[in-house]
Scaffold this motif. Structure first.
Motif, short mmCIF file in Angstrom:
data_model
loop_
_atom_site.label_atom_id
_atom_site.label_comp_id
_atom_site.label_asym_id
_atom_site.label_seq_id
_atom_site.Cartn_x
_atom_site.Cartn_y
_atom_site.Cartn_z
N GLY A 333 -37.99 -9.09 -16.05
CA GLY A 333 -37.45 -10.43 -15.78
C GLY A 333 -36.68 -10.38 -14.48
O GLY A 333 -35.73 -9.61 -14.33
N ILE A 334 -37.09 -11.18 -13.51
CA ILE A 334 -36.49 -11.17 -12.17
C ILE A 334 -35.87 -12.53 -11.88
O ILE A 334 -36.52 -13.56 -12.07
CB ILE A 334 -37.56 -10.82 -11.11
N ASN A 335 -34.63 -12.50 -11.44
CA ASN A 335 -33.94 -13.74 -11.05
C ASN A 335 -33.55 -13.68 -9.59
O ASN A 335 -33.28 -12.61 -9.05
CB ASN A 335 -32.70 -13.97 -11.91
N GLN A 336 -33.53 -14.85 -8.98
CA GLN A 336 -33.22 -14.97 -7.55
C GLN A 336 -31.87 -15.65 -7.40
O GLN A 336 -31.75 -16.87 -7.50
CB GLN A 336 -34.33 -15.74 -6.84
N GLN A 337 -30.86 -14.85 -7.16
CA GLN A 337 -29.49 -15.35 -7.05
C GLN A 337 -29.28 -16.00 -5.68
O GLN A 337 -29.71 -15.47 -4.66
CB GLN A 337 -28.50 -14.19 -7.23
N GLU A 338 -28.58 -17.14 -5.68
CA GLU A 338 -28.24 -17.79 -4.41
C GLU A 338 -26.98 -17.14 -3.83
O GLU A 338 -25.95 -17.05 -4.50
CB GLU A 338 -27.98 -19.29 -4.62
N ILE A 339 -27.08 -16.70 -2.60
CA ILE A 339 -25.96 -16.09 -1.89
C ILE A 339 -25.55 -17.00 -0.75
O ILE A 339 -26.39 -17.37 0.08
CB ILE A 339 -26.33 -14.70 -1.33
N GLU A 340 -24.29 -17.36 -0.72
CA GLU A 340 -23.83 -18.27 0.33
C GLU A 340 -23.85 -17.58 1.68
O GLU A 340 -23.36 -16.46 1.84
CB GLU A 340 -22.41 -18.77 0.03
N ASN A 341 -24.44 -18.26 2.65
CA ASN A 341 -24.49 -17.76 4.03
C ASN A 341 -23.42 -18.52 4.81
O ASN A 341 -23.67 -19.58 5.38
CB ASN A 341 -25.89 -18.00 4.62
N LYS A 342 -22.21 -17.98 4.80
CA LYS A 342 -21.07 -18.71 5.34
C LYS A 342 -21.20 -19.01 6.83
O LYS A 342 -20.66 -19.99 7.33
CB LYS A 342 -19.78 -17.92 5.07
N THR A 343 -21.94 -18.17 7.54
CA THR A 343 -22.10 -18.38 8.98
C THR A 343 -22.78 -19.71 9.28
O THR A 343 -22.46 -20.39 10.25
CB THR A 343 -22.91 -17.23 9.60
N HIS A 344 -23.72 -20.10 8.40
CA HIS A 344 -24.53 -21.29 8.68
C HIS A 344 -24.38 -22.36 7.60
O HIS A 344 -25.14 -23.32 7.58
CB HIS A 344 -26.00 -20.89 8.82
N SER A 345 -23.43 -22.19 6.67
CA SER A 345 -23.16 -23.18 5.63
C SER A 345 -24.40 -23.49 4.79
O SER A 345 -24.65 -24.64 4.42
CB SER A 345 -22.60 -24.48 6.24
N ASP A 346 -25.19 -22.46 4.51
CA ASP A 346 -26.33 -22.64 3.63
C ASP A 346 -26.38 -21.43 2.70
O ASP A 346 -25.35 -20.83 2.40
CB ASP A 346 -27.62 -22.85 4.42
#
Length: 485
Positions: A333-346
């Motif tokens: 089971g593989i999940n794709q965690q969202e990681i905040e990219n603070k440099t570009h606000s995405d």
């Protein structure tokens, strides 16, 4: 005869018109969607102009309820002149914005058609936790979960919500949230796209008129949403949480409806789910105004399947691998965690193995049967590249066919955390010397990066890069991003 037939037919025509409201809302949605909010990571500064624009709009009242800990306005938008008071609040968790966007869609609709407001007055609080929204995080600026602050009322946001509920003596409340996309409707492979709850007001989970009315509204809303997301509606557990606002709203006499926006296939920004909120909530406002919900039996609410949490972004079945001379067959089971990219606000995705073993009772948004394939850990391309520009000019398909899943770069810009190309990057300056273990590590471990190859007859057929699948033989690339290590 014709006269009497028409008299008989007129009530049926009126009934048909009421029943078709949700269809009208669904089909005309694009005319009312607030296009300025087209992603989930909007902030207070993005919605404030929308609120300000309503100040001269006929029928709308704008009230600044107060300020957040960091001084941002918390506003309420009211419309309607009926006696029944409906309070809706969204984004008390800063990273749960789906219904916030939907509120502005509803407001756009109500600018042009206020007929559903007969007998009701509706009050929208679009963003209760603007400080949390600023960082796209659940809690407020001092780390309090507002939804666990209904008793102590330590944060100003909690105090405002309690004060407005009491001042309105709200008859109905809509508690609007987002839930994990990994929830599914129990014993099905379908995501719980929308989940409902009529919260309990005591440990015994008694049903009084207040809670019963919430159940009846939810029962009718479920019937509506099943037309557009069949089998994808769930029901939350109703264990009493004495600190939560929903449970206490019910206790204080407000018929409270929790709506949780989950996941939907190929909808990472939750735009279709936002549309379901729009259709469902506007339909609920109309049914409250007409009191049509009162004919709904409680069994319709209780028949909604409970939430389960057995979904993965990617499920790989029947994966064979060897370790210390032994052969194993497992599911991943593989999940794709969202990681905040603070440099570009995405944000970017980080794919990890979340579970290993017999996952036959679990499901995937995407499922890949690995039976007959050979598992192999990908290799690092032997040449160390000079810079990122050289990396962007590589023939990635050729590298994948050769068994490479990463390349090394000598001069890697610090601000780049991920790559849009189907190849992970190793930053030479960040290489860690591995610990000296007496036994080799298993090729598959819980929590490891989800990057490997599936081969057949010594040919790479699939490359899993950062939890996404590249069908190498078909040259079908579904990789959203790889990562820099």
């Amino acid at each position: 005869m014709t006269k009497y037939f028409l008299l008989f037919l007129l009530p049926l025509i009126g009934l048909a018109q009421k029943q078709s409201l949700d269809k009208q809302l669904f089909e005309a949605y694009d005319n009312f969607k607030e296009v300025s909010l087209d992603t989930r990571r909007f902030k207070h500064e993005d919605i404030q102009p929308l609120i300000d624009s309503l100040k001269g709009e006929k029928g709308f009242e704008i009230t600044v309820l107060g300020r957040s800990i960091q001084g941002r306005n918390i506003s309420m938008i009211s419309i309607g002149e009926g006696e029944t008071q409906i309070l809706l609040w969204s984004q008390m968790h800063g990273d749960e914005p789906t219904a916030t966007a939907s509120i502005f869609d509803m407001i756009n609709y109500l600018k042009t058609d206020k007929t559903i407001l007969n007998n009701v007055k509706v009050h929208f609080v679009p963003m209760l936790n603007p400080d949390g929204a600023e960082l796209f995080t659940r809690r407020n600026a001092i780390g309090i979960d507002i939804n666990r602050d209904a008793l102590r009322l330590q944060s100003p946001e909690s105090q405002l919500l309690k004060k407005i509920r009491d001042s309105l003596d709200a008859d109905f409340g809509f508690n609007l949230h987002d839930q994990s996309k990994y929830y599914n409707a129990k014993q099905t492979s379908k995501p719980a796209t929308i989940s409902f709850l009529a919260p309990a007001f005591n440990v015994e989970k008694d049903i009084n008129q207040t809670r019963g009315n919430a159940m009846r509204v939810i029962g009718k809303m479920n019937g509506i949403l099943q037309r557009y997301a069949r089998g994808q509606v769930g029901r939350y557990s109703d264990e009493f949480e004495p600190r939560a606002f929903g449970d206490n709203m019910q206790k204080w006499g407000t018929s409270t409806i929790l709506i949780e926006s989950g996941g939907y296939f190929d909808d990472p920004e939750k735009q279709f789910i936002r549309k379901l909120n729009y259709v469902g909530i506007l339909s609920a406002i109309e049914m409250i105004g007409t009191e049509s919900y009162q004919t709904m039996g409680l069994d319709k609410y209780l028949s909604i399947p409970k939430n389960d949490r057995k979904l993965f972004d990617l499920k790989i079945e029947n994966l064979s691998f060897s370790y210390l001379g032994l052969d194993f067959i497992v599911d991943l089971g593989i999940n794709q965690q969202e990681i905040e990219n603070k440099t570009h606000s995405d944000f970017y995705y980080l794919g990890k193995i979340s579970d290993i073993g017999d996952l036959s009772t679990h499901y995937g948004y995407e499922t890949l049967d690995a039976a007959g394939f050979t598992f192999k850990v990908g290799e690092t391309y032997p040449k160390i590249l000079d810079d990122f520009e050289e990396f962007m000019n590589l023939d990635f398909l050729s590298l994948l066919k050769q068994g490479y899943t990463s390349v090394s770069i000598n001069d890697m810009p610090k601000e780049i955390k991920f790559t849009p190309m189907p190849m992970n990057i190793i930053d030479i300056k960040k290489i860690k010397i591995p610990k000296n273990n007496t036994l080799p590590a298993s090729p598959i471990n819980l929590g490891m990066d989800a990057t490997f190859l599936l081969r057949k007859n010594d040919e790479v057929v699939y490359a899993v890069i950062n939890g996404f699948v590249y069908a190498v033989k078909e040259n079908k690339n579904d990789i959203k991003n790889a990562v820099v290590k």
